[in-house]
Design a protein around this motif. Structure first.
Motif, PDB file in Angstrom:
ATOM      1  N   PRO A 122      79.596  11.722 -10.660  1.00  0.00           N
ATOM      2  CA  PRO A 122      79.239  10.325 -10.406  1.00  0.00           C
ATOM      3  C   PRO A 122      79.438   9.966  -8.934  1.00  0.00           C
ATOM      4  O   PRO A 122      80.442  10.338  -8.320  1.00  0.00           O
ATOM      5  N   VAL A 123      78.473   9.242  -8.376  1.00  0.00           N
ATOM      6  CA  VAL A 123      78.529   8.864  -6.972  1.00  0.00           C
ATOM      7  C   VAL A 123      78.208   7.381  -6.811  1.00  0.00           C
ATOM      8  O   VAL A 123      77.318   6.855  -7.481  1.00  0.00           O
ATOM      9  N   THR A 124      78.924   6.732  -5.918  1.00  0.00           N
ATOM     10  CA  THR A 124      78.657   5.336  -5.565  1.00  0.00           C
ATOM     11  C   THR A 124      78.362   5.254  -4.070  1.00  0.00           C
ATOM     12  O   THR A 124      79.086   5.831  -3.257  1.00  0.00           O
ATOM     13  N   TYR A 125      77.281   4.542  -3.735  1.00  0.00           N
ATOM     14  CA  TYR A 125      76.960   4.286  -2.332  1.00  0.00           C
ATOM     15  C   TYR A 125      77.270   2.827  -2.039  1.00  0.00           C
ATOM     16  O   TYR A 125      76.814   1.929  -2.757  1.00  0.00           O
ATOM     17  N   VAL A 126      78.068   2.587  -1.005  1.00  0.00           N
ATOM     18  CA  VAL A 126      78.470   1.225  -0.645  1.00  0.00           C
ATOM     19  C   VAL A 126      77.930   0.888   0.737  1.00  0.00           C
ATOM     20  O   VAL A 126      78.276   1.548   1.727  1.00  0.00           O
ATOM     21  N   ALA A 127      77.102  -0.139   0.819  1.00  0.00           N
ATOM     22  CA  ALA A 127      76.588  -0.608   2.101  1.00  0.00           C
ATOM     23  C   ALA A 127      77.458  -1.756   2.600  1.00  0.00           C
ATOM     24  O   ALA A 127      77.676  -2.731   1.871  1.00  0.00           O
ATOM     25  N   PHE A 128      77.961  -1.635   3.814  1.00  0.00           N
ATOM     26  CA  PHE A 128      78.704  -2.728   4.437  1.00  0.00           C
ATOM     27  C   PHE A 128      77.683  -3.684   5.058  1.00  0.00           C
ATOM     28  O   PHE A 128      76.957  -3.300   5.984  1.00  0.00           O
ATOM     29  N   VAL A 129      77.645  -4.898   4.556  1.00  0.00           N
ATOM     30  CA  VAL A 129      76.633  -5.859   4.996  1.00  0.00           C
ATOM     31  C   VAL A 129      77.312  -7.080   5.617  1.00  0.00           C
ATOM     32  O   VAL A 129      78.004  -7.826   4.919  1.00  0.00           O
ATOM     33  N   PRO A 130      77.130  -7.309   6.922  1.00  0.00           N
ATOM     34  CA  PRO A 130      77.710  -8.492   7.563  1.00  0.00           C
ATOM     35  C   PRO A 130      77.166  -9.779   6.951  1.00  0.00           C
ATOM     36  O   PRO A 130      76.060  -9.791   6.386  1.00  0.00           O
ATOM     37  N   GLU A 131      77.927 -10.855   7.050  1.00  0.00           N
ATOM     38  CA  GLU A 131      77.532 -12.122   6.455  1.00  0.00           C
ATOM     39  C   GLU A 131      76.200 -12.632   6.981  1.00  0.00           C
ATOM     40  O   GLU A 131      75.462 -13.316   6.266  1.00  0.00           O
ATOM     41  N   GLN A 140      73.624 -10.883   7.748  1.00  0.00           N
ATOM     42  CA  GLN A 140      72.531  -9.954   7.460  1.00  0.00           C
ATOM     43  C   GLN A 140      72.054 -10.131   6.032  1.00  0.00           C
ATOM     44  O   GLN A 140      72.850 -10.321   5.111  1.00  0.00           O
ATOM     45  N   SER A 141      70.755 -10.050   5.820  1.00  0.00           N
ATOM     46  CA  SER A 141      70.175 -10.172   4.492  1.00  0.00           C
ATOM     47  C   SER A 141      70.358  -8.869   3.717  1.00  0.00           C
ATOM     48  O   SER A 141      70.036  -7.785   4.228  1.00  0.00           O
ATOM     49  N   VAL A 142      70.847  -8.983   2.498  1.00  0.00           N
ATOM     50  CA  VAL A 142      71.024  -7.798   1.661  1.00  0.00           C
ATOM     51  C   VAL A 142      69.670  -7.164   1.359  1.00  0.00           C
ATOM     52  O   VAL A 142      69.515  -5.933   1.374  1.00  0.00           O
ATOM     53  N   ASP A 143      68.652  -7.988   1.104  1.00  0.00           N
ATOM     54  CA  ASP A 143      67.317  -7.463   0.817  1.00  0.00           C
ATOM     55  C   ASP A 143      66.757  -6.695   2.006  1.00  0.00           C
ATOM     56  O   ASP A 143      66.131  -5.638   1.846  1.00  0.00           O
ATOM     57  N   GLU A 144      66.980  -7.240   3.206  1.00  0.00           N
ATOM     58  CA  GLU A 144      66.497  -6.566   4.410  1.00  0.00           C
ATOM     59  C   GLU A 144      67.236  -5.246   4.615  1.00  0.00           C
ATOM     60  O   GLU A 144      66.629  -4.239   5.003  1.00  0.00           O
ATOM     61  N   ARG A 145      68.535  -5.257   4.336  1.00  0.00           N
ATOM     62  CA  ARG A 145      69.329  -4.041   4.466  1.00  0.00           C
ATOM     63  C   ARG A 145      68.832  -2.978   3.492  1.00  0.00           C
ATOM     64  O   ARG A 145      68.673  -1.805   3.849  1.00  0.00           O
ATOM     65  N   ALA A 146      68.567  -3.385   2.255  1.00  0.00           N
ATOM     66  CA  ALA A 146      68.096  -2.440   1.240  1.00  0.00           C
ATOM     67  C   ALA A 146      66.756  -1.828   1.639  1.00  0.00           C
ATOM     68  O   ALA A 146      66.485  -0.654   1.360  1.00  0.00           O
ATOM     69  N   LYS A 147      65.954  -2.602   2.338  1.00  0.00           N
ATOM     70  CA  LYS A 147      64.623  -2.150   2.736  1.00  0.00           C
ATOM     71  C   LYS A 147      64.687  -1.121   3.860  1.00  0.00           C
ATOM     72  O   LYS A 147      63.853  -0.215   3.939  1.00  0.00           O
ATOM     73  N   ASN A 148      65.682  -1.248   4.739  1.00  0.00           N
ATOM     74  CA  ASN A 148      65.743  -0.411   5.928  1.00  0.00           C
ATOM     75  C   ASN A 148      66.829   0.667   5.914  1.00  0.00           C
ATOM     76  O   ASN A 148      66.897   1.487   6.826  1.00  0.00           O
ATOM     77  N   ASP A 149      67.686   0.647   4.912  1.00  0.00           N
ATOM     78  CA  ASP A 149      68.814   1.582   4.843  1.00  0.00           C
ATOM     79  C   ASP A 149      68.362   2.893   4.190  1.00  0.00           C
ATOM     80  O   ASP A 149      68.100   2.949   2.988  1.00  0.00           O
ATOM     81  N   LYS A 150      68.290   3.960   4.995  1.00  0.00           N
ATOM     82  CA  LYS A 150      67.842   5.252   4.472  1.00  0.00           C
ATOM     83  C   LYS A 150      68.789   5.781   3.400  1.00  0.00           C
ATOM     84  O   LYS A 150      68.356   6.320   2.379  1.00  0.00           O
ATOM     85  N   GLY A 151      70.099   5.623   3.635  1.00  0.00           N
ATOM     86  CA  GLY A 151      71.072   6.104   2.659  1.00  0.00           C
ATOM     87  C   GLY A 151      70.934   5.389   1.326  1.00  0.00           C
ATOM     88  O   GLY A 151      71.068   6.001   0.260  1.00  0.00           O
ATOM     89  N   TRP A 152      70.686   4.087   1.363  1.00  0.00           N
ATOM     90  CA  TRP A 152      70.491   3.285   0.160  1.00  0.00           C
ATOM     91  C   TRP A 152      69.318   3.834  -0.655  1.00  0.00           C
ATOM     92  O   TRP A 152      69.411   4.003  -1.875  1.00  0.00           O
ATOM     93  N   LYS A 153      68.213   4.121   0.048  1.00  0.00           N
ATOM     94  CA  LYS A 153      67.009   4.613  -0.636  1.00  0.00           C
ATOM     95  C   LYS A 153      67.250   5.968  -1.291  1.00  0.00           C
ATOM     96  O   LYS A 153      66.815   6.209  -2.431  1.00  0.00           O
ATOM     97  N   VAL A 154      67.932   6.864  -0.576  1.00  0.00           N
ATOM     98  CA  VAL A 154      68.223   8.176  -1.148  1.00  0.00           C
ATOM     99  C   VAL A 154      69.157   8.037  -2.349  1.00  0.00           C
ATOM    100  O   VAL A 154      68.977   8.698  -3.377  1.00  0.00           O
ATOM    101  N   ALA A 155      70.159   7.153  -2.219  1.00  0.00           N
ATOM    102  CA  ALA A 155      71.098   6.933  -3.322  1.00  0.00           C
ATOM    103  C   ALA A 155      70.362   6.464  -4.568  1.00  0.00           C
ATOM    104  O   ALA A 155      70.624   6.949  -5.684  1.00  0.00           O
TER     105      ALA A 155
END
Length: 259
Positions: free
Chosen positions: A194-203, A205-220
């Motif tokens: 089991p693996v969990t990917y955690v994105a650190f998102v500053p206040e 920054q948009s979470v949706d925008e981060r999800a769209k541009n985060d390569k690690g998020w997409k691979v996870a």
């Protein structure tokens, strides 16, 4: 006499309850091995480790060769494989099992190699704002080479955020071979951990925008890993260590409850 017997009985019950709670806590205690990011050291994860230890968990903060308090060992020959061996050997020589392995930033490359090497020793892996490579990739593949302003001197990368004259603990130059050597991720048993990917998102920054541009998020997501967000900058473990410790506990608990 009756009063005395009643007190003895109540004391006996309290002792049994305490022992039961202690055993329950022991059953839930975790073995956590933490891997820091580039230029840092085990010192950077000391704050959340303190909270985990106060909660009854065993924590090992690995400092990778040539970094942190081991910076006197830095050389152009230190590579990603060296750092993978650092962590594997801590787990093997400390005889650790059911390990919750965490990696931050560059540490994602290291924990990927450890996961591929000894998956049978791991119960959960957590990538904290970390690199998530495919098999055969190096970290330069993920980020298109070194960041602007970085300088390579005698095989060591000097990043802009390091202050060589600053007080200890501090960031130090990082061996470049760690960034150019590819990692292996091809062990079928590793895919079952089991693996969990955690994105650190500053206040701000948009979470949706981060999800769209985060390569690690997409691979996870493509691998079916659990994806979480945590409010904070790239070193959120220093901003909110209690929150990071609780996230580790919660990630593992949710994994256990889903079985």
């Amino acid at each position: 006499m009756k009063h005395s017997m009643k007190q003895i009985f109540l004391t006996f019950c309290l002792v049994l309850t305490a022992l039961s709670l202690s055993a329950e806590q022991s059953d839930k205690s975790l073995t956590v091995v933490m891997v820091h990011g580039a230029t840092a050291g085990g010192w950077e994860w000391k704050p959340p480790a303190k909270f985990l230890e106060a909660d009854g968990h065993d924590v090992y903060r690995v400092t990778l060769t040539g970094l942190g308090e081991r910076y006197h060992l830095a050389s152009a020959e230190v590579d990603l494989e060296t750092h993978i061996e650092d962590v594997v050997n801590v787990i093997l020589f400390e005889d650790l099992h059911n390990v919750v392995l965490t990696g931050h930033s560059y540490g994602g490359m290291v924990v990927t190699g450890v996961l591929n090497r000894i998956p049978e020793r791991l119960s959960h892996v957590i990538y904290f704002d970390a690199a998530v490579p495919e098999d055969g990739q190096c970290i330069y593949d993920l980020f298109d080479g070194p960041p602007s302003g970085a300088k390579v001197v005698d095989g060591l990368v000097h990043f802009g955020w390091g202050d060589p004259d600053g007080p200890f603990p501090k960031n130090v130059p990082h061996p470049e071979k760690c960034f150019t050597q590819p990692v292996s991720y091809d062990n079928p048993t590793a895919f079952e951990v089991p693996v969990t990917y955690v994105a650190f998102v500053p206040e701000d920054q948009s979470v949706d925008e981060r999800a769209k541009n985060d390569k690690g998020w997409k691979v996870a997501e493509s691998r079916g890993w659990t994806v979480r967000t945590f409010t904070g900058h790239h070193v959120a473990q220093l901003e909110n260590p209690r929150g990071i410790a609780s996230l580790i506990e919660d990630a593992v608990a949710n994994d256990e409850n889903s079985k």
